[in-house]
Design an enzyme around this catalytic site. Sequence first.
Site, PDB file in Angstrom:
ATOM      1  N   ASP A  36      59.949 -21.261  39.851  1.00 27.50           N
ATOM      2  CA  ASP A  36      60.553 -21.945  40.993  1.00 27.50           C
ATOM      3  C   ASP A  36      59.440 -22.328  41.963  1.00 27.50           C
ATOM      4  O   ASP A  36      58.485 -21.565  42.151  1.00 27.50           O
ATOM      5  CB  ASP A  36      61.580 -21.076  41.701  1.00 27.50           C
ATOM      6  N   GLU A  38      58.515 -24.005  45.928  1.00 27.06           N
ATOM      7  CA  GLU A  38      58.888 -24.527  47.243  1.00 27.06           C
ATOM      8  C   GLU A  38      57.869 -25.594  47.591  1.00 27.06           C
ATOM      9  O   GLU A  38      56.664 -25.445  47.300  1.00 27.06           O
ATOM     10  CB  GLU A  38      58.891 -23.417  48.289  1.00 27.06           C
ATOM     11  N   HIS A 178      65.849 -19.546  48.840  1.00 25.44           N
ATOM     12  CA  HIS A 178      64.916 -20.654  49.065  1.00 25.44           C
ATOM     13  C   HIS A 178      63.483 -20.159  49.211  1.00 25.44           C
ATOM     14  O   HIS A 178      62.661 -20.818  49.853  1.00 25.44           O
ATOM     15  CB  HIS A 178      65.322 -21.494  50.292  1.00 25.44           C
ATOM     16  N   ASP A 183      64.144 -16.995  44.069  1.00 28.20           N
ATOM     17  CA  ASP A 183      64.888 -17.990  43.301  1.00 28.20           C
ATOM     18  C   ASP A 183      64.551 -17.908  41.817  1.00 28.20           C
ATOM     19  O   ASP A 183      65.425 -18.099  40.957  1.00 28.20           O
ATOM     20  CB  ASP A 183      64.585 -19.393  43.822  1.00 28.20           C
TER      21      ASP A 183
END
Length: 585
Positions: A36, A38, A178, A183
């Site tokens: 994952d 960001e 998030h 995540d």
Amino acid sequence: MAQQEYVQESLAGLDPTLGGVDPELPLHATTFVVVDLETTGGAPDGGGITEIGAVKVRGGEELGVLATLVNPGVPIPPFITVLTGITQAMLLPAPPIEQVLPSFLEFLSTDAVLVAHNAPYDVGFLKAACAAHGYRWPNPRVLDTAALARRVLTRDEVPNRKLGTLSAYFRTATQPTHRALDDAKATVDVLHGLIARLGGHRVHTIGDAIEFARAVTPTQRRKRHLAEGLPKAPGVYIFRAADDRPLYVGTSVDIATRVRSYFTAAEKRARISEMLAAAERVEAVECAHSLEAEVRELRLIGAHAPPYNRRSKFPERVVWLKLTDEPYPRLSVVRNLAPGDEAYLGPFTSRRAAELAAAGFHDAVPLRQCTHRLSLRTVTPACALAELGRCAAPCEHRITPEEYAARAATPFRTATASDPQVVVDALLARIEALSRAQRYEEAAVVRSRLAAVLRAAVRMQRLAALTGIAELAAARPAARGGWELALVRHGRLAGAGVSPPGVHPRPTIAAIRATAETVLPGHGPVPRASAEETERILSWLERPETRLVEISSGWASPVAGAGRFRRLLTKAECAASHQLSTESS
């Protein structure tokens, strides 16, 4: 405040055939790296990643974790800070992406499947970062849990396929926040929950899971069991209807893999979708090697004319351009050659192609074009071509049979059997004269006729050189050692086999010969096989790695044959293709 922009690649860009993981690997034995990211939002441009979280798992066991903040080198938009809780101060001491990538790529490894929720977004950023900083993207196999959830879960079970929704449905140990690692861990539990549901869909391998996640039709999903139990070997596969009629015949070096591809999202042909709906079983015919498979495919298609095969369905539907047997012979398009026919050209796949070649000969030599059977005793009224000086008027006996043979019939015989120089020179001269007169369209017509003559002559002489050989044995190195062997008689594949590694191929050739098909000589350049079969054999024999082991007679083409005009033929065909593309644009 600027709106957050997400640019998502198509799933078609994530090629599941890439990567080093065997698609037949069971899901419980597959290593997954669940990732994952960001980001700062926007499009993948080599930067913008603010955090990477990855978890490596296999068989439900966690093997490793990688988590790090990343300094994107640009300010963090306020709405990203609100969404993720990542601030500019947190990222200032973090390493840039070019320092993080080596560790991540090593963690990903070549034997793992990359998993992400909405995978095109994460993969897009990672690929862009690798390209921007000079790292090779390893092209791993990619499994998208969002896409997989769309196939596995119904609307009655979950209202959408967001990670938070799926996390709540599967009651994951870690809730998505998030933040990259949280995540990623939530995605691991979602992945395991989805895998538990795949058994009911007959999905047990990583290759099946990746394809199942893609957009396949209900028919493909319902009929995918037809691909089960097929051999991973070269050969022919036959899709059959409920009444056992062959619907479609194909060939592959790996029957199981090829048939399985018909039930994937990569298969988008409407006629194949219709064929799958009617198919009830798939029959496999294993072959010694690819040449035998190609030949068997041609013969099966020719024998059964399956409705969903477009090519090679009617190999017997060929025509020939023949010089008639009469005092003043002419060209005639016929379906078959008689044993007494000696001057001919072909085979042509269509009457139009034969007539185009005939027009080329009519432009080059004074062969009569009327269809009357002329008599040596009685004259026949001349046609308009004689009045225009384009025919020597044998109908009115203005030319003797001997003169006609020398000027018209013999050039055709020579051009087809050995040297087409006279015909080529005449057509080139005509093209040049038309071009000088700026009659370019007419010149292009003559050029197409020249190409038709050369194409047919090159093909026929090439076929005749092989079909005149009573028996030929050849060997080609097999991919896994040993030799692929072929026994060819009069241009027909009479036997095939493979000799094992470390064993001399001659005993295997002797065994093949003992059980090979008997092939008797016949008339014409393709007496005992279709032209397409003999051309497939020629293509196999002419490969640099193929070795001739035994041959019953010399294999040769005429020294001054049509083959020496291959470059001219290529030039004419390229000019025609260029003209066609120019006209269409």
